[in-house]
Design a protein around this motif. Structure first.
Motif: not given
Length: 303
Positions: A19-22, A42-52, A82-89
């Motif tokens: 969240l801080f990096v985003l 945008m990649e950092s937004f995925v990081n937030v979702a992936g961390a959650l 797998i969900a995080e990988g899908s968000l990355i795509v």
């Protein structure tokens, strides 16, 4: 339990860091208007979702086995990865869309050192935290933490490439470099997303232990099965951070159940020394079930 609590703490830490990096990267994008920095954000937004997702998955995976899930809930971590990988795509697709439009109308009038400095700070924070997650994920054999750490490392390289590219834009005045950099970032993100999905999908398909772990298992069995005649049909499968192991143990027909059980206990204890998250199942057989090939006890070994 201490280790599981530590994993959950790391997952929560990842969420806070993401969240801080985003926030930093969005600020950098707003300061510069650069599409390349938009792709980084945008990649950092995925990081937030992936961390959650990782935090939720680790909490589920740590639940004890129950009637509905007698082998535990460990594969929740694979589903998370797998969900995080899908968000990355998905992030890569959005970046491609934005960069495609910017190719025809590049505009970097606001590009300056302040925005780049903010993005550099975010990159350093990601680098430090990525190393923490990769180290912890490897030690705990946690797909969720490892996937999150690998993705952060990709984010670090992305940020480094973006910063170098935008410095070149400042030096040369070639605004077209901005969307071209964003396109390269998108391709790299697509590749990383595919790797994360492919790796975790293999575990959902009950992929075998890694070669290094398989060798550890064989060595542990050989060194601790003194009194048995042979081990054969050794099979393994991964589920989250847990490794399931099963094999047949051949003993002399006249051996008592108690003696055979002692051998099994010794093997399980030796495997647990090297692979604490392993779950070992042993099927004891009489000597008329000897196979033409299998593992034999180490010579000179005694209990």
């Amino acid at each position: 339990m201490v280790q599981s609590k530590s994993s959950q703490t790391l997952a929560l830490g990842s969420l806070a860091v993401a969240l801080f990096v985003l926030a930093l990267k969005i600020a950098a994008w707003q300061l510069t208007g650069a599409v390349a920095l938009y792709s980084d954000a945008m990649e950092s937004f995925v990081n937030v979702a992936g961390a959650l997702l990782a935090w939720i998955a680790i909490r589920i995976a740590d639940r004890p086995a129950d009637k509905s899930h007698p082998f535990g809930h460990h594969k929740a971590e694979n589903l998370s990865a797998i969900a995080e990988g899908s968000l990355i795509v998905l992030a890569a697709v959005l970046i491609l869309q934005e960069a495609g439009g910017a190719i025809f109308s590049p505009d970097l009038e606001r590009l300056g050192p302040l925005g780049l400095a903010v993005n550099a700070v975010a990159m350093v924070i990601n680098l430090v935290w990525a190393r923490v997650l990769i180290t912890a994920g490897t030690r705990r054999r946690s797909p969720a933490l490892s996937a999150n750490g690998r993705h952060l490392m990709t984010d670090v390289w992305t940020s480094a490439g973006v910063l170098v590219g935008l410095v070149l834009v400042l030096l040369t005045g070639w605004a077209l470099l901005d969307p071209l950099i964003a396109l390269l970032v998108a391709v790299n993100i697509l590749y990383e997303g595919w790797k994360v999905i492919f790796s975790s999908a293999g575990d959902l398909m009950d992929s075998a232990a890694h070669d290094s772990d398989h060798q550890v298992i064989e060595n542990a069995v050989r060194s601790s099965c003194h009194g048995a005649l042979q081990v054969h049909d050794l099979r393994t499968r991964r589920a989250g951070k847990v490794l399931f192991i099963e094999f047949h143990l051949v003993v002399a027909t006249e051996m008592t159940v108690g003696a055979a059980h002692e051998i099994c206990d010794a093997i399980e204890a030796e495997i647990a020394v090297h692979l604490p998250e392993a779950r070992t199942t042993i099927h004891v057989e009489p000597d008329d079930m000897l196979e033409t090939s299998g593992l034999a006890p180490e010579l000179g070994n005694g209990r």
